[in-house]
Design a protein around this motif. Sequence first.
Motif, PDB file in Angstrom:
ATOM      1  N   LEU A 200       0.776  -1.126  -0.045  1.00 24.38           N
ATOM      2  CA  LEU A 200       0.025   0.129   0.065  1.00 24.38           C
ATOM      3  C   LEU A 200       0.878   1.163  -0.057  1.00 24.38           C
ATOM      4  CD1 LEU A 200      -2.765  -1.070   2.360  1.00 24.38           C
ATOM      5  CD2 LEU A 200      -3.023  -0.686  -0.076  1.00 24.38           C
ATOM      6  N   TRP A 201       1.959   1.327   0.931  1.00 25.94           N
ATOM      7  CA  TRP A 201       2.815   2.400   0.856  1.00 25.94           C
ATOM      8  C   TRP A 201       3.363   2.823  -0.336  1.00 25.94           C
ATOM      9  CZ3 TRP A 201       5.291   0.909   5.861  1.00 25.94           C
ATOM     10  CH2 TRP A 201       4.378   1.232   7.145  1.00 25.94           C
ATOM     11  N   LEU A 202       3.962   1.670  -1.338  1.00 23.58           N
ATOM     12  CA  LEU A 202       4.312   1.714  -2.508  1.00 23.58           C
ATOM     13  C   LEU A 202       3.113   2.373  -3.694  1.00 23.58           C
ATOM     14  CD1 LEU A 202       6.093  -1.138  -3.131  1.00 23.58           C
ATOM     15  CD2 LEU A 202       7.253   0.733  -2.758  1.00 23.58           C
ATOM     16  N   TYR A 203       2.023   1.942  -3.527  1.00 24.66           N
ATOM     17  CA  TYR A 203       1.022   2.182  -4.103  1.00 24.66           C
ATOM     18  C   TYR A 203       0.729   3.683  -3.970  1.00 24.66           C
ATOM     19  CZ  TYR A 203      -3.668   2.370  -6.453  1.00 24.66           C
ATOM     20  OH  TYR A 203      -4.931   2.847  -7.051  1.00 24.66           O
ATOM     21  N   VAL A 204       0.505   4.317  -2.935  1.00 26.21           N
ATOM     22  CA  VAL A 204       0.278   5.571  -2.502  1.00 26.21           C
ATOM     23  C   VAL A 204       1.514   6.440  -2.406  1.00 26.21           C
ATOM     24  CG1 VAL A 204      -1.883   4.946  -1.476  1.00 26.21           C
ATOM     25  CG2 VAL A 204       0.044   5.360   0.109  1.00 26.21           C
TER      26      VAL A 204
ATOM     27  N   ILE B 257      -4.593  -1.956  -7.556  1.00 26.27           N
ATOM     28  CA  ILE B 257      -3.298  -2.043  -7.030  1.00 26.27           C
ATOM     29  C   ILE B 257      -2.188  -2.549  -7.549  1.00 26.27           C
ATOM     30  CG2 ILE B 257      -2.226  -2.256  -4.743  1.00 26.27           C
ATOM     31  CD1 ILE B 257      -4.756  -1.511  -3.435  1.00 26.27           C
ATOM     32  N   PHE B 258      -2.576  -3.942  -8.046  1.00 20.84           N
ATOM     33  CA  PHE B 258      -1.386  -4.612  -8.569  1.00 20.84           C
ATOM     34  C   PHE B 258      -1.261  -4.292 -10.005  1.00 20.84           C
ATOM     35  CE2 PHE B 258      -2.100  -7.437  -4.856  1.00 20.84           C
ATOM     36  CZ  PHE B 258      -0.853  -7.813  -4.679  1.00 20.84           C
TER      37      PHE B 258
ATOM     38  N   ARG C 105       4.387   0.064 -12.707  1.00 18.76           N
ATOM     39  CA  ARG C 105       5.443   0.951 -11.975  1.00 18.76           C
ATOM     40  C   ARG C 105       6.622   0.337 -11.624  1.00 18.76           C
ATOM     41  NH1 ARG C 105       3.904   4.703  -7.646  1.00 18.76           N
ATOM     42  NH2 ARG C 105       2.262   3.189  -7.078  1.00 18.76           N
ATOM     43  N   ILE C 106       6.609  -0.711 -11.075  1.00 17.85           N
ATOM     44  CA  ILE C 106       7.977  -1.375 -10.448  1.00 17.85           C
ATOM     45  C   ILE C 106       8.350  -2.654 -10.834  1.00 17.85           C
ATOM     46  CG2 ILE C 106       7.935   0.150  -8.426  1.00 17.85           C
ATOM     47  CD1 ILE C 106       7.002  -2.148  -6.977  1.00 17.85           C
ATOM     48  N   GLY C 107       7.302  -3.403 -11.715  1.00 27.78           N
ATOM     49  CA  GLY C 107       7.424  -4.675 -12.309  1.00 27.78           C
ATOM     50  C   GLY C 107       6.909  -5.739 -11.201  1.00 27.78           C
ATOM     51  N   LEU C 108       6.068  -5.618 -10.559  1.00 29.64           N
ATOM     52  CA  LEU C 108       5.748  -6.494  -9.609  1.00 29.64           C
ATOM     53  C   LEU C 108       4.767  -7.480 -10.214  1.00 29.64           C
ATOM     54  CD1 LEU C 108       5.210  -7.505  -6.514  1.00 29.64           C
ATOM     55  CD2 LEU C 108       3.090  -5.748  -6.587  1.00 29.64           C
ATOM     56  N   SER C 109       4.935  -8.793  -9.844  1.00 26.40           N
ATOM     57  CA  SER C 109       4.272  -9.909 -10.501  1.00 26.40           C
ATOM     58  C   SER C 109       3.597 -10.720  -9.257  1.00 26.40           C
ATOM     59  CB  SER C 109       4.993 -10.821 -11.241  1.00 26.40           C
ATOM     60  OG  SER C 109       6.037 -11.378 -10.725  1.00 26.40           O
ATOM     61  N   ILE C 110       2.662 -11.533  -9.501  1.00 26.46           N
ATOM     62  CA  ILE C 110       2.044 -12.159  -8.530  1.00 26.46           C
ATOM     63  C   ILE C 110       2.285 -13.705  -8.862  1.00 26.46           C
ATOM     64  CG2 ILE C 110      -0.218 -13.126  -7.566  1.00 26.46           C
ATOM     65  CD1 ILE C 110      -1.142 -10.303  -8.230  1.00 26.46           C
TER      66      ILE C 110
ATOM     67  N   VAL D 148      14.513  -1.497   2.721  1.00 25.93           N
ATOM     68  CA  VAL D 148      13.627  -1.801   1.986  1.00 25.93           C
ATOM     69  C   VAL D 148      13.560  -1.276   0.759  1.00 25.93           C
ATOM     70  CG1 VAL D 148      11.004  -2.270   1.599  1.00 25.93           C
ATOM     71  CG2 VAL D 148      11.964  -3.035   3.877  1.00 25.93           C
ATOM     72  N   GLN D 149      13.708   0.182   0.679  1.00 32.34           N
ATOM     73  CA  GLN D 149      13.745   0.821  -0.456  1.00 32.34           C
ATOM     74  C   GLN D 149      14.685   0.756  -1.463  1.00 32.34           C
ATOM     75  OE1 GLN D 149      13.036   5.434   0.191  1.00 32.34           O
ATOM     76  NE2 GLN D 149      12.298   4.690   2.129  1.00 32.34           N
ATOM     77  N   SER D 150      15.970   0.295  -0.901  1.00 32.32           N
ATOM     78  CA  SER D 150      17.199  -0.083  -1.674  1.00 32.32           C
ATOM     79  C   SER D 150      16.896  -1.415  -2.198  1.00 32.32           C
ATOM     80  CB  SER D 150      18.477  -0.146  -0.711  1.00 32.32           C
ATOM     81  OG  SER D 150      18.486   1.049  -0.092  1.00 32.32           O
TER      82      SER D 150
END
Length: 110
Positions: free
Chosen positions: A2-6, A52-53, A59-64, A16-18
Amino acid sequence: MLWLYVGERNKLSEFVQSAIEEESMLVCSSIVRLELQYLYEIGRITDKPDVIFADLSQRIGLSICKKDFGSIVDRALSISWTRDVFDRLIAAFATIRRSKYFTKQGSKDS
């Protein structure tokens, strides 16, 4: 998530950011989708998990990951450091994948 999303990366530790910026492949357990749906249903968030996903994927290449849920539950049964069922399942997922997972406090190796 959520923090990444918002856009509140400042709430994440520097570690964690790094790690997010350095990782070539960011994979999330499908359990997180369920937890986000729960938060949506109780009114704690205003966007549905798929929105969100989709955004984080772009934006960051997140996959499930589509890992077998039965094996995740089997592993979660042995986790006792938390009573939160979502945290147990997410930790079990990371353990099965032999990957790091990130919490509010930082990172844990599985």
